[in-house]
Design an enzyme around this catalytic site. Structure first.
Site: not given
Length: 388
Positions: A77, A135-136, A360
């Site tokens: 993702d 996962e995020e 990020h």
């Protein structure tokens, strides 16, 4: 055992796949095109991928005869980040970006699958490829895969994460604790609004919230033993209507990071106890919600040693790092709670190329030359575990 040239032979393929996924990012649990392309690639290797949930993909690579099973996990993702990189393959989806390297994880796992699928006559056992959604976004996609049977019959599980903290050509691994419990909380403070000129007639929720944020930092310095690791971070504060109106409400959100259950519970308890005390002393009311997130990622030492030995073969003796445990969260932790496994970081930083932005960041990138190392480490570690 995989030859030294294996990853080099598929390096162009891995780079091409990474660029495709980078240009076509999708958010957690919405990775429909991503999962479809992964399935297409796996089928081209002669494999039979299966969906778990809507966007998780699982595929077995079976060797010449029965044996052990090792699972290789890659998360797929992207993040709700607007890309600021000037790349030919920059994100084509507004406000969505692979800002944490998951595009490279998919590509390296596909590269490893391509190599292993071509070597099925050369090893015993099974390598199970796990392409995991979300996962995020807690609760994450790992739990969904596990419930769907992804770890059934699995003896070992391994995973890797690209990270710009460390230079390309290095790998970082921990023995025991590697990443933290990742919890979150929401606090709502209800006061009494009023005119900014008459504070005596109101209960200022904004002032109370500010006091609480500062006071809560003493939990770490005064309630947690110095030899324990813990973090309390307030990420947002929303309060008030106008410059001359005393705020009747305030909402805070934040995260708590710890490595053991005792410390985790102490921090949670102290956050609420301190809030209760401020409430009584100021006359406000409050709501407190605390949600446990991903558990701490604790590497199995034996599996970590295998990864380190392989990484030394691939990268060289002096290229292995042993940093302090990371306070970030990672739902790979759920896999290692079920079967022996370990996780490591693959360095992708390159100062000369200007690839230095942190995870990020809207300018996050990876040094693509490092991906051949990650691909080879996945292949060699899988084969070494199967032959153990």
């Amino acid at each position: 055992m995989a030859g030294k040239m294996d990853s080099l032979e598929v390096e162009d393929y891995v780079v091409r796949m990474r660029r495709h996924f980078h240009a076509n990012p999708e958010l957690s649990f919405k990775e429909f095109r991503t999962a479809g392309r992964i399935e297409e690639e796996l089928k081209s290797f002669g494999l039979e991928p299966k969906r778990t949930g809507e966007t998780g993909v699982v595929a077995d690579i079976s060797g010449s005869s029965g044996g052990k099973t090792v699972a290789v996990r890659a998360d797929i993702d992207a993040l709700p980040v607007k890309e600021e990189n000037d790349l030919d393959f920059a994100s084509g989806t507004e406000g969505v970006m692979h800002a944490c390297g998951h595009d490279s994880h998919i590509a390296m796992a596909l590269g490893a699958a391509k190599i292993l699928a071509g070597k099925r006559d050369e090893f015993r056992g099974t390598v199970r490829m796990l392409f995991q959604a979300a996962e995020e976004s807690p609760p994450g996609g790992a739990v969904e895969l596990i419930r769907g049977g992804a770890l059934k019959g699995v003896d070992f599980v391994i995973g890797q994460h690209s990270i710009s903290r460390y230079p390309a050509g290095t790998a970082a691994i921990n023995y025991g604790p590697m990443m933290a419990n990742a919890d979150q909380f929401t606090i709502k403070i209800k006061g009494i609004g009023g005119h900014g000129s008459a504070p005596q007639e109101a209960v200022d929720a904004l002032a109370i919230a500010c006091q609480y944020v500062v006071q809560a930092q003493t939990i770490i310095s005064r309630r947690i033993p110095p030899f324990k690791s813990a973090v309390v971070t307030f990420g947002t504060m929303n309060s008030g209507y106008r410059y001359n109106i005393i705020a009747p409400y305030a909402e805070l959100t934040g995260t708590v990071r710890t490595f053991d259950e005792e410390t985790r519970e102490t921090v949670r308890h102290e956050l609420e106890r301190m809030l209760e005390g401020i409430s009584k002393s100021t006359g406000c009311e409050y709501e407190f919600e605390y949600a446990k997130g991903y558990p701490a990622l604790i590497n199995n030492n034996d599996i970590a040693l295998v990864i380190e030995d392989v990484a030394k073969e691939v990268l060289g003796e002096g290229s292995i790092l042993h940093p302090e445990p990371d306070m970030g969260g990672e739902d790979f932790a759920y896999y290692v709670k079920e079967v022996p496994g370990a996780f490591y970081f693959l360095g992708v930083r390159n100062d000369e190329k200007g690839i230095t932005s942190p995870q990020h960041s809207p300018t996050y990138d990876v040094d693509e030359s490092a991906m051949k190392y990650g691909t080879e480490i996945l292949v060699r570690t899988s084969l070494k575990l199967l032959s153990s």
